[in-house]
Design an enzyme around this catalytic site. Structure first.
Site, PDB file in Angstrom:
ATOM      1  N   TYR A 152       2.946  -7.119  -3.800  1.00 19.18           N
ATOM      2  CA  TYR A 152       3.423  -5.744  -3.738  1.00 19.18           C
ATOM      3  C   TYR A 152       2.553  -4.935  -2.773  1.00 19.18           C
ATOM      4  O   TYR A 152       3.068  -4.167  -1.942  1.00 19.18           O
ATOM      5  CB  TYR A 152       3.392  -5.130  -5.136  1.00 19.18           C
ATOM      6  CG  TYR A 152       3.990  -3.744  -5.215  1.00 19.18           C
ATOM      7  CD1 TYR A 152       5.367  -3.558  -5.307  1.00 19.18           C
ATOM      8  CD2 TYR A 152       3.178  -2.613  -5.216  1.00 19.18           C
ATOM      9  CE1 TYR A 152       5.914  -2.302  -5.383  1.00 19.18           C
ATOM     10  CE2 TYR A 152       3.731  -1.340  -5.290  1.00 19.18           C
ATOM     11  CZ  TYR A 152       5.093  -1.185  -5.376  1.00 19.18           C
ATOM     12  OH  TYR A 152       5.638   0.078  -5.450  1.00 19.18           O
ATOM     13  N   LYS A 156       3.889  -3.025   0.674  1.00 25.23           N
ATOM     14  CA  LYS A 156       3.800  -1.577   0.865  1.00 25.23           C
ATOM     15  C   LYS A 156       2.832  -1.202   1.985  1.00 25.23           C
ATOM     16  O   LYS A 156       3.006  -0.164   2.641  1.00 25.23           O
ATOM     17  CB  LYS A 156       3.409  -0.902  -0.448  1.00 25.23           C
ATOM     18  CG  LYS A 156       4.503  -0.976  -1.514  1.00 25.23           C
ATOM     19  CD  LYS A 156       5.799  -0.304  -1.065  1.00 25.23           C
ATOM     20  CE  LYS A 156       6.832  -0.255  -2.163  1.00 25.23           C
ATOM     21  NZ  LYS A 156       8.071   0.449  -1.772  1.00 25.23           N
TER      22      LYS A 156
END
Length: 272
Positions: A152, A156
């Protein structure tokens, strides 16, 4: 209101059937825009179409062809797109050596979904000469990269870098009136962040609070729309981000904020 969000203009929201995306959809509908919601097929997408009167399009943002089909349908049924909110994301959890098998899908949705959306919608928006807006949803985890969910974080961090490059490209093109912005939510209680909880934690904001903050900032010139929550204020965010950058400039170990040898130094920095 940002000029791209004028009444009657067309907006596309990916991941718009729940959470922050749904709150964005509601704000756009209330402002009189024609809205297309792109999300995976299911009850949530059907409900937003019924309740908000929007164009709902089954879309897998990980597939460029799916986003191209979305663009073609929106332009045919609603008209040229003035605003794109690339918000679709997942967070199933991850491990550094991918023992859970989630890395490919996380990168495909969270990062490449936003890259594909920019590639599909951006050129036409830029060439139109009309005011336009592309808002990509990032995360503080893509900036401070805390341990625990590396896939993740990587996705991002990529969204941040892509959106910065996109804004530079748009502002450098002669005659282009499109802006890109990076939306960086704090702790928001959404299906993505619920993790089995049925009630909002006290420290979290609601999606509506986060989107209110976003739309307030869209009236100004902020590129980095860094959103607080009930636990973390702006000053704390700024110090955490500056410390993370200092790992490079001060030649500290990576993720020194969580390194036992630097715990005292970080806390002193945070409270200074």
């Amino acid at each position: 209101m940002h000029p791209a969000l004028a009444q009657g203009n067309v907006a596309v929201v990916t991941g718009g059937a729940s959470g922050i995306g749904l709150a964005i959809v509601r704000r756009l509908v209330a402002a009189g825009l024609k809205v297309a919601v792109a999300d995976l097929p299911g009850v949530a997408l059907e409900l937003v179409a019924q309740e908000q009167g929007v164009l709902a399009v089954e879309t897998d943002v990980a597939e460029r062809a799916s986003l191209k089909a979305l663009k073609d349908r929106v332009e045919q049924e609603l008209g040229p797109v003035s605003a794109l909110f690339a918000n679709a994301g997942i967070q199933p959890g991850s491990s550094i050596f991918d023992s859970d098998g989630h890395w490919d899908r996380i990168i495909a949705v969270n990062l490449m979904g936003i890259v594909h959306a920019g590639h599909v919608f951006g050129p036409g928006m830029a060439a139109s000469g009309q005011p336009g807006l592309i808002v990509n949803t990032g995360s503080k985890q893509g900036i401070t990269t805390p341990p625990g969910d590396p896939a993740y974080n990587v996705s991002k961090a990529g969204v941040k870098a892509f959106t910065e490059a996109l804004q530079h490209e748009m502002r450098s093109r002669e005659g282009c009136a499109v802006e890109a912005r990076l939306f960086i939510p704090g702790f928001v209680f959404t299906p993505l962040a619920a993790r089995g909880r049925s009630e909002k934690p006290a420290g979290a904001w609601t999606p509506e609070q986060a989107v209110d903050f976003l739309f307030d900032k869209l009236e100004g010139s902020d590129f980095y729309i860094l959103c607080p929550d009930n636990d973390v204020d702006r000053a704390t965010d700024e110090k955490r981000i500056a410390w993370a950058a200092g790992d490079i400039t001060q030649n500290r170990p990576p993720l020194s904020r969580w390194h036992p040898d630097y715990e005292a130094a970080f806390q002193a920095w945070l409270t200074a």
